[in-house]
Design a protein around this motif. Structure first.
Motif, PDB file in Angstrom:
ATOM      1  N   TYR A  46       0.832  -1.206   0.000  1.00  0.00           N
ATOM      2  CA  TYR A  46       0.000   0.000   0.000  1.00  0.00           C
ATOM      3  C   TYR A  46       0.871   1.262   0.000  1.00  0.00           C
ATOM      4  N   ALA A  47       1.943   1.227   0.784  1.00  0.00           N
ATOM      5  CA  ALA A  47       2.833   2.392   0.869  1.00  0.00           C
ATOM      6  C   ALA A  47       3.481   2.678  -0.488  1.00  0.00           C
ATOM      7  N   GLU A  48       3.889   1.637  -1.189  1.00  0.00           N
ATOM      8  CA  GLU A  48       4.481   1.830  -2.519  1.00  0.00           C
ATOM      9  C   GLU A  48       3.449   2.378  -3.489  1.00  0.00           C
ATOM     10  N   LEU A  49       2.250   1.873  -3.403  1.00  0.00           N
ATOM     11  CA  LEU A  49       1.168   2.370  -4.250  1.00  0.00           C
ATOM     12  C   LEU A  49       0.920   3.854  -3.981  1.00  0.00           C
ATOM     13  N   ASP A  50       0.883   4.223  -2.728  1.00  0.00           N
ATOM     14  CA  ASP A  50       0.648   5.623  -2.373  1.00  0.00           C
ATOM     15  C   ASP A  50       1.792   6.522  -2.842  1.00  0.00           C
ATOM     16  N   ARG A  51       3.010   6.010  -2.806  1.00  0.00           N
ATOM     17  CA  ARG A  51       4.145   6.797  -3.292  1.00  0.00           C
ATOM     18  C   ARG A  51       3.975   7.124  -4.775  1.00  0.00           C
ATOM     19  N   LEU A  52       3.581   6.146  -5.560  1.00  0.00           N
ATOM     20  CA  LEU A  52       3.412   6.347  -6.998  1.00  0.00           C
ATOM     21  C   LEU A  52       2.218   7.256  -7.292  1.00  0.00           C
ATOM     22  N   LEU A  53       1.134   7.039  -6.596  1.00  0.00           N
ATOM     23  CA  LEU A  53      -0.065   7.851  -6.818  1.00  0.00           C
ATOM     24  C   LEU A  53       0.150   9.299  -6.395  1.00  0.00           C
ATOM     25  N   SER A  71      -8.245  -0.090  -7.296  1.00  0.00           N
ATOM     26  CA  SER A  71      -8.229   0.306  -5.889  1.00  0.00           C
ATOM     27  C   SER A  71      -9.472  -0.197  -5.158  1.00  0.00           C
ATOM     28  N   SER A  72     -10.612  -0.204  -5.828  1.00  0.00           N
ATOM     29  CA  SER A  72     -11.840  -0.671  -5.185  1.00  0.00           C
ATOM     30  C   SER A  72     -11.775  -2.166  -4.883  1.00  0.00           C
ATOM     31  N   VAL A  73     -11.035  -2.898  -5.706  1.00  0.00           N
ATOM     32  CA  VAL A  73     -10.919  -4.349  -5.522  1.00  0.00           C
ATOM     33  C   VAL A  73     -10.001  -4.671  -4.346  1.00  0.00           C
ATOM     34  N   ILE A  74      -8.939  -3.883  -4.186  1.00  0.00           N
ATOM     35  CA  ILE A  74      -7.959  -4.169  -3.134  1.00  0.00           C
ATOM     36  C   ILE A  74      -8.191  -3.337  -1.871  1.00  0.00           C
ATOM     37  N   HIS A  75      -9.345  -2.667  -1.823  1.00  0.00           N
ATOM     38  CA  HIS A  75      -9.735  -1.867  -0.648  1.00  0.00           C
ATOM     39  C   HIS A  75      -8.701  -0.782  -0.349  1.00  0.00           C
ATOM     40  N   HIS A  76      -8.394  -0.036  -1.386  1.00  0.00           N
ATOM     41  CA  HIS A  76      -7.424   1.057  -1.275  1.00  0.00           C
ATOM     42  C   HIS A  76      -8.150   2.376  -1.500  1.00  0.00           C
ATOM     43  N   ASP A  77      -7.979   3.299  -0.585  1.00  0.00           N
ATOM     44  CA  ASP A  77      -8.711   4.567  -0.601  1.00  0.00           C
ATOM     45  C   ASP A  77      -8.010   5.589  -1.497  1.00  0.00           C
ATOM     46  N   LEU A  78      -8.723   6.073  -2.504  1.00  0.00           N
ATOM     47  CA  LEU A  78      -8.184   7.088  -3.408  1.00  0.00           C
ATOM     48  C   LEU A  78      -8.606   8.509  -3.039  1.00  0.00           C
TER      49      LEU A  78
END
Length: 203
Positions: free
Chosen positions: A125-132, A166-173
């Motif tokens: 999740y942290a890596e995803l947030d870094r890229l986003l 993000s909706s599939v992996i329960h990640h808040d955008l």
């Protein structure tokens, strides 16, 4: 042309661009667990890599990889609105496609493999947030309506599709306001609505 796809997968970006250029094309769904198509064909015979998308341009002529398929399709736009024909504009489209494919797509893909431990999931999740965060900041600092210029293009379609996961992996955008604004513009396009309905993603 024929697009081999799996509902909601990255092949959705190619499906969207096919709708944009208004050409005749066929769709054939692929079961990525059994690697067979809906017509019972062994998908490895079509794409030995085993994943989607694959675009059959003519019988026996197959193109794979979004970074190749999306520019190929976009250049068929008679108005040249989807991708600049040459120069820095086209290079910028390819730059975005490369980043989305090699970085953001991979960061999401971690969640669709083997089950993650809680620690591994938090790191992912942290890596995803870094890229986003980088993408959101880049959009905020740009005067363009879309990622590259004021015209919708393949990079916008690809970003829309990837961030759908993000909706599939329960990640808040919700903290990425600029990405969400771009997603809203892209998601409202007729080409996107048709593709998502065709793939059973919306009613």
């Amino acid at each position: 042309m024929k697009l081999y796809y799996s509902p909601g997968a990255c092949s959705l970006a190619a499906h969207i661009i096919l709708n944009e250029i208004n050409v005749d094309f066929d769709l054939e769904k692929v079961n990525l667990k059994t690697h067979t198509t809906e017509k019972g064909t062994n998908y490895y015979e079509i794409n030995p890599k085993g994943y989607v998308p694959a675009l059959e341009i003519n019988p026996g002529l197959i193109l794979t990889e979004n970074v190749a398929i999306l520019p190929f399709l976009a250049q068929h736009d008679p108005k040249q609105d989807l991708i600049p024909p040459s120069g820095m504009g086209r290079a910028k489209v390819l730059e975005w496609l490369g980043y989305l494919n090699s970085e953001l797509h991979d960061a999401y893909s971690v969640f669709f493999g083997a089950a993650l431990t809680d620690d591994a999931k938090q790191k992912a999740y942290a890596e995803l947030d870094r890229l986003l965060t980088y993408i959101d900041k880049t959009i905020a600092e740009s005067d363009n309506e879309y990622l590259v210029d004021d015209n919708f293009g393949p990079a916008d379609a690809y970003l829309f599709v990837i961030t759908n996961w993000s909706s599939v992996i329960h990640h808040d955008l919700s903290s990425y306001k600029n990405i969400l604004a771009l997603r809203d513009k892209v998601g409202a396009r007729q080409s996107v609505q048709i593709a998502m309905r065709d793939e059973g993603l919306i009613a």
